[in-house]
Design a protein around this motif. Sequence first.
Motif, mmCIF file in Angstrom:
data_model
loop_
_atom_site.group_PDB
_atom_site.id
_atom_site.type_symbol
_atom_site.label_atom_id
_atom_site.label_comp_id
_atom_site.label_asym_id
_atom_site.label_seq_id
_atom_site.Cartn_x
_atom_site.Cartn_y
_atom_site.Cartn_z
ATOM 1 N N ASP A 1 0.990 -0.969 -0.044
ATOM 2 C CA ASP A 1 -0.022 -0.286 0.063
ATOM 3 C C ASP A 1 1.001 1.407 0.048
ATOM 4 O O ASP A 1 0.558 2.352 -0.562
ATOM 5 N N LYS B 1 0.478 3.998 -2.325
ATOM 6 C CA LYS B 1 0.345 5.333 -2.401
ATOM 7 C C LYS B 1 1.195 6.475 -2.657
ATOM 8 O O LYS B 1 0.993 7.819 -2.874
ATOM 9 N N GLY C 1 -4.116 2.604 -0.520
ATOM 10 C CA GLY C 1 -3.568 1.631 -0.961
ATOM 11 C C GLY C 1 -4.557 0.540 -1.220
ATOM 12 O O GLY C 1 -5.676 0.232 -0.835
ATOM 13 N N THR D 1 -5.892 -2.354 1.399
ATOM 14 C CA THR D 1 -7.134 -1.504 2.718
ATOM 15 C C THR D 1 -8.546 -1.203 1.292
ATOM 16 O O THR D 1 -9.485 -1.197 1.951
#
Length: 283
Positions: free
Chosen positions: A215, A219, A227, A230
Motif C-alpha cells: 500500500d 500511495k 493503497g 486497504t
Amino acid sequence: MTKKRMMVIGAGQMGSGIAQVFAQAGLEVKFNDISEDALIQGRKGIENRLRRAVDKGRITEADMRDVLGRITTTTDLKEASDCDLIIEAVVEKMDVKTNVFRQLDEIAPEHAILATNTSSLPITDIAAATNRPSQVIGMHFMNPVPVMKLVEIIRAIQTSDATYEAVEAMTVKLEKTPVEVEDFPGFVSNRILMPMINEAIYTVYEGVATPEDVDAVMKLGMNHPMGPLTLADFIGLDTCLSIMEVLHEGFGDSKYRPCPLLRKYVSAGWLGKKSGRGFYIYD
C-alpha cells in the motif's frame, strides 16, 4: 419520468448511499429491502452521513429533515407499482438479481426504467429476464455514493436510446458525471481496478512485500489516495473475488485468475472492514 418517484432495492452500503443522493436531489424515494433490520441500519447510515454534513456546515438542519422526509422504507416490493425509476442494489449474484427483475417487470408501470447497480455482471443477461429489455440499464455508482462523482451508465445490447438519455439526464440531476460504457465484463472501472488489486494480493501471496508496504508503494510512489489492499478491504474481499470470477469467466484469460490468497481469505470469512478482518484488522 414525470412523477419523479423512485425505488432503491437493497439497504446495504451502496443502496443507502443511492437512496440518499436521490433524496438530496429532491426525489421521493422508496427504500426497499427484505429485511426490516437492514432498512433500519441503512436509514441510520443515511442519518449519520447527513448529521456529519450538518456539523461541517455543508447543509442545514432543515435540509437534513427534508432529505429524510423524502425517504420511506418498505419491505414490500409491490410498492414499486407507481415508480418511474427503480434501481436494484442487492447482492452481486446473477440468480438473485434476475429474480428481482422478473418480479419488478410484473409490478412496475409499463413506462418504468429498471436499473441495476451491478459492478460487473452482464446487463444484457439481466435485461433478458424481463419483457421490457429496452428499458433495462446499468447504473453503476462508485463507493461511497454521496462523495464519488462518477456513474458508469452501461447499455445492454437491448437498451434503447430513450432509456439511456433519461438515465443520463437523471445522473446529471444528481450532480454526478455520467460515463457511457458498453456491456463487457467488469465494464471500465472494475476491468482496470480489480486486476490491480488482484496483482497486489499476489505480491503478498508470493512474499514480495507486506500489505503495509504494498500500500505504501502505491500511495507514495503512484500517488494513489488509498493503497490497493486497504481499498480491497473497504470494498469487501468477497466482492473483489466475485468480480474477478466474472472477469475470468467472461474473458477466459488467465490474467484474470483470482489469487489463491484472496479465495482463502474469503473462505475464512476475512472479508475486510465489514467483517473486522481482511488484510488489516479493524475494531
